[in-house]
Design an enzyme around this catalytic site. Structure first.
Site, PDB file in Angstrom:
ATOM      1  N   LYS A 107      12.177 -19.100  53.648  1.00 53.42           N
ATOM      2  CA  LYS A 107      10.901 -18.677  53.646  1.00 53.42           C
ATOM      3  C   LYS A 107      10.024 -19.860  53.702  1.00 53.42           C
ATOM      4  CE  LYS A 107       7.645 -15.545  51.238  1.00 53.42           C
ATOM      5  NZ  LYS A 107       6.524 -16.492  51.419  1.00 53.42           N
ATOM      6  N   ARG A 154       1.224 -18.342  59.200  1.00 56.09           N
ATOM      7  CA  ARG A 154       2.258 -17.366  60.313  1.00 56.09           C
ATOM      8  C   ARG A 154       1.173 -17.370  61.502  1.00 56.09           C
ATOM      9  NH1 ARG A 154       4.597 -12.174  58.985  1.00 56.09           N
ATOM     10  NH2 ARG A 154       5.737 -11.784  60.703  1.00 56.09           N
ATOM     11  N   GLU A 184       6.342 -19.256  61.930  1.00 51.04           N
ATOM     12  CA  GLU A 184       5.449 -19.956  61.014  1.00 51.04           C
ATOM     13  C   GLU A 184       5.311 -21.471  61.208  1.00 51.04           C
ATOM     14  OE1 GLU A 184       4.730 -18.148  58.123  1.00 51.04           O
ATOM     15  OE2 GLU A 184       4.105 -19.517  56.462  1.00 51.04           O
ATOM     16  N   PHE A 212      10.860 -17.185  64.512  1.00 51.53           N
ATOM     17  CA  PHE A 212      11.966 -16.186  63.947  1.00 51.53           C
ATOM     18  C   PHE A 212      11.902 -14.845  64.705  1.00 51.53           C
ATOM     19  CE2 PHE A 212       8.627 -16.705  60.705  1.00 51.53           C
ATOM     20  CZ  PHE A 212       7.749 -15.542  60.463  1.00 51.53           C
ATOM     21  N   ARG A 225       4.895  -3.510  56.162  1.00 47.44           N
ATOM     22  CA  ARG A 225       5.647  -3.987  55.318  1.00 47.44           C
ATOM     23  C   ARG A 225       7.013  -3.189  55.274  1.00 47.44           C
ATOM     24  NH1 ARG A 225       4.013  -8.023  52.233  1.00 47.44           N
ATOM     25  NH2 ARG A 225       1.849  -7.509  52.443  1.00 47.44           N
ATOM     26  N   LYS A 275      11.670 -10.308  50.979  1.00 48.91           N
ATOM     27  CA  LYS A 275      11.332 -11.635  50.619  1.00 48.91           C
ATOM     28  C   LYS A 275      11.673 -11.906  49.015  1.00 48.91           C
ATOM     29  CE  LYS A 275       6.321 -10.904  49.679  1.00 48.91           C
ATOM     30  NZ  LYS A 275       4.917 -11.110  50.299  1.00 48.91           N
TER      31      LYS A 275
END
Ligand code: AMP
Length: 553
Positions: A249, A254, A297, A336, A410, A416
């Protein structure tokens, strides 16, 4: 086609605000939209959602409270006291405008009716007011609007310009209204809206009968997929129940990177164009190659390790000293995911396939793929998590190899895991000067979470920011002050901060009925807006979770 009147839109929105029935809200908006031209529908839908510009546009038409209040006072002759007592009564600047405009001495006699096109042209002029003199240009534009506006028009104009619509027409209902107006199924509407990102663009395509074939397009940012929070490695292993990808993470910003026809642009989570802040990302995709949209990110990174996230704030905020900011905190983009490759949408491909396409796109550039390991049990998730923490990352995002890219959701495909679970994203609603060495600066912040359409306070934080950040916060808070009580000021709710805390207690000191214990600001979330803050449900959830733990203990 002639442009429809703005009063028609204001009346429809007022009707929506007055009814509590969701069905009725949808029926009113659908009936209203059905008669508009595509361009008018785009503006009307955007205004109904509380925006004055397309999402992802480089410039904003929104205007600060100070400017709006000044223009209102000039037009109506109201005093500072009139404005603040009206604001105390309504708690909404649009309603203040309505009240004050109704008392305006000179009503325009033969004024031309404002059309939706007039409004759009005014918004465009606001968007292009920049640099020196921008404030007075904006005030002039707002003033001419308010001079021509009826009280009801003024109300909705101000609501659009502050972004505080408060009609209870949440995104889902607006989407439903557009679907009902133009005969789209729920699924078609949801997909077109996600793909187009902006509700105005969605309404325009729907009104022209093209929504069902809407496609993801370069330079039109799509909504990001988000991860669901999990509390432990065990929960994650149980959730997937098979081999999954564990990625670090990354703690950065982002960013969605679009390339088409040799041009590269970068968009934030809020779908803002942030290309100018990331020259490195643009440089890594210079030269010929396929069109694409990728997700990842942007992380401050040097010597093989991530640097503190705070180092990025400077480059996001102001561009004058960008070169220095770039030197101070070089950025590596960790990619990603991929949403578009050539003219093919890839969001419905399984992640395992998207990975391969992504690898092709970033190969040979200075962009890196997010690092990943396979996990299939509590133990493997736990050790991947530990490794990530040792390397300086924030935790893990574990992903289902078969999952599609769920735009704007979501989704349960991404999970996460962070160590410090208990943080909340909150918005600052009031602030006070500090004491002792902080006497001259505004260093105490009262913050709130969302409760339906409104906000409820849950705590007050005194610490967590550096002196420099407090200095900057002080000037920002002064700019967005709604009412100055001397030692305390009420501010426009727009600064989002992430607060960590030890626990949550029941308390009548705050209007939510809860108070965070020992809150401290972890960081200022410039990447988040008021739409992204946590709600009272999350507060209740953390509260009852800890009660359970205590009872178990
Ligand atoms: P949070 O900001 O704590 O809600 O965590 C979600 C955010 O983690 C996402 O919005 C991303 O910005 C970020 N993130 C970092 N690394 C990844 C990754 N490998 N996959 C997906 N999201 C990631």
């Amino acid at each position: 086609m002639n442009s429809a009147t703005f009063i028609g839109l204001a009346e429809a929105l007022e009707q929506v605000r007055r009814t509590a029935s969701k069905n009725e809200k949808v029926a009113v908006v659908a009936a209203y939209l059905r008669n508009l031209s595509p361009d008018d529908a785009a503006l009307a839908a955007r205004v109904a959602s509380g925006r004055a510009s397309e999402r992802g546009s480089r410039d904003e038409a929104q205007v600060g409270y100070a400017t709006l209040i000044e223009a209102l006072r000039e037009v109506t002759g109201a005093t500072e006291d009139d404005v603040s007592s009206s604001y105390l009564k309504h708690g909404d600047l649009g309603e203040v405008a309505e009240e004050l405009l109704a008392q305006k001495k000179e009503q325009p006699l033969f004024a031309e009716e404002l059309s939706l096109r007039d409004i759009e042209e005014g918004f465009a002029r606001l968007r292009s007011a920049k640099g020196k003199g921008a404030a007075s240009t904006k005030r002039r534009i707002v003033k001419s609007f308010l001079l021509a506006a009826t009280p009801l028009e003024g109300k909705y104009l101000v609501k659009a310009l502050t972004g505080e619509m408060r009609t209870g027409l949440v995104t889902g209902l607006l989407e439903e209204s557009i679907a009902a107006a133009y005969g789209l199924t729920k699924g078609e509407a949801a997909r077109a809206h996600m793909v187009l990102g902006d509700v105005g663009a969605f309404a325009r395509e729907a009104a022209s009968g093209r929504a069902a074939v809407a496609r993801i397009q370069p330079f039109r940012p799509a909504n990001f997929m988000l991860a669901e929070p999990f509390a432990s490695a065990r929960e994650i292993a149980e959730h997937f129940g098979k081999t999954a990808y564990a990625e670090y993470k990354y703690d950065g910003v982002r960013a969605q990177v679009h390339r088409a026809g040799g041009e590269v642009r970068v968009y934030s989570r809020r779908l803002e164009d942030i290309t100018a802040s990331f020259p490195e990302i643009v440089a890594s995709f210079k030269g010929p190659g396929p069109d694409f949209i990728i997700d990842g990110e942007a992380v401050p990174f040097a010597g093989g390790r991530p640097l503190p996230f705070q180092l990025l704030q400077r480059r996001l905020r102001r561009l004058e000293d960008l070169e220095e900011a770039v030197r101070e905190a070089p950025v590596t983009y960790f990619a990603f995911d991929i949403l578009l490759r050539g003219d093919k949408e890839t969001v419905d491909y399984p992640l395992s396939e998207r990975r391969g396409l992504l690898r092709d796109v970033v190969e040979g550039t200075s962009v890196r793929l997010a690092e990943t390991t396979d996990v299939n049990s509590e133990g493997t998730v736990q050790s991947a998590f530990r490794r990530s923490r040792d390397l300086g990352y924030e935790g893990l995002v574990v992903k289902d190899p078969e999952s599609t890219y769920a735009m704007g959701k979501r989704g349960s495909g991404w999970a996460k895991l962070k160590e410090e679970l208990d943080t909340l994203d909150v918005v600052i609603v009031a602030a006070e000067y500090g004491h002792g060495k902080r006497a001259g600066v505004i260093s105490d912040y009262t913050f709130a979470v969302r409760d339906g359409d409104g906000l409820k306070t849950v705590g007050k934080a005194y610490s967590g920011l550096s002196d420099k950040e407090i200095g900057e916060m002080t000037s920002r808070l002064r700019e967005i002050t709604v009412r100055d009580y001397g030692y305390r000021r009420q501010v426009r709710p727009e600064i989002v901060v992430e607060v960590a805390f030890d626990s949550i207690q029941r308390s009548d000191r705050h209007d939510s009925g809860y108070a965070l214990r020992f809150p401290r600001i972890k960081r200022i979330r410039t990447d988040k807006g008021i739409g992204d803050i946590d709600d009272i449900g999350k507060v209740r959830q953390v509260y009852s979770g800890q009660k359970l733990k205590m009872e178990e203990g």
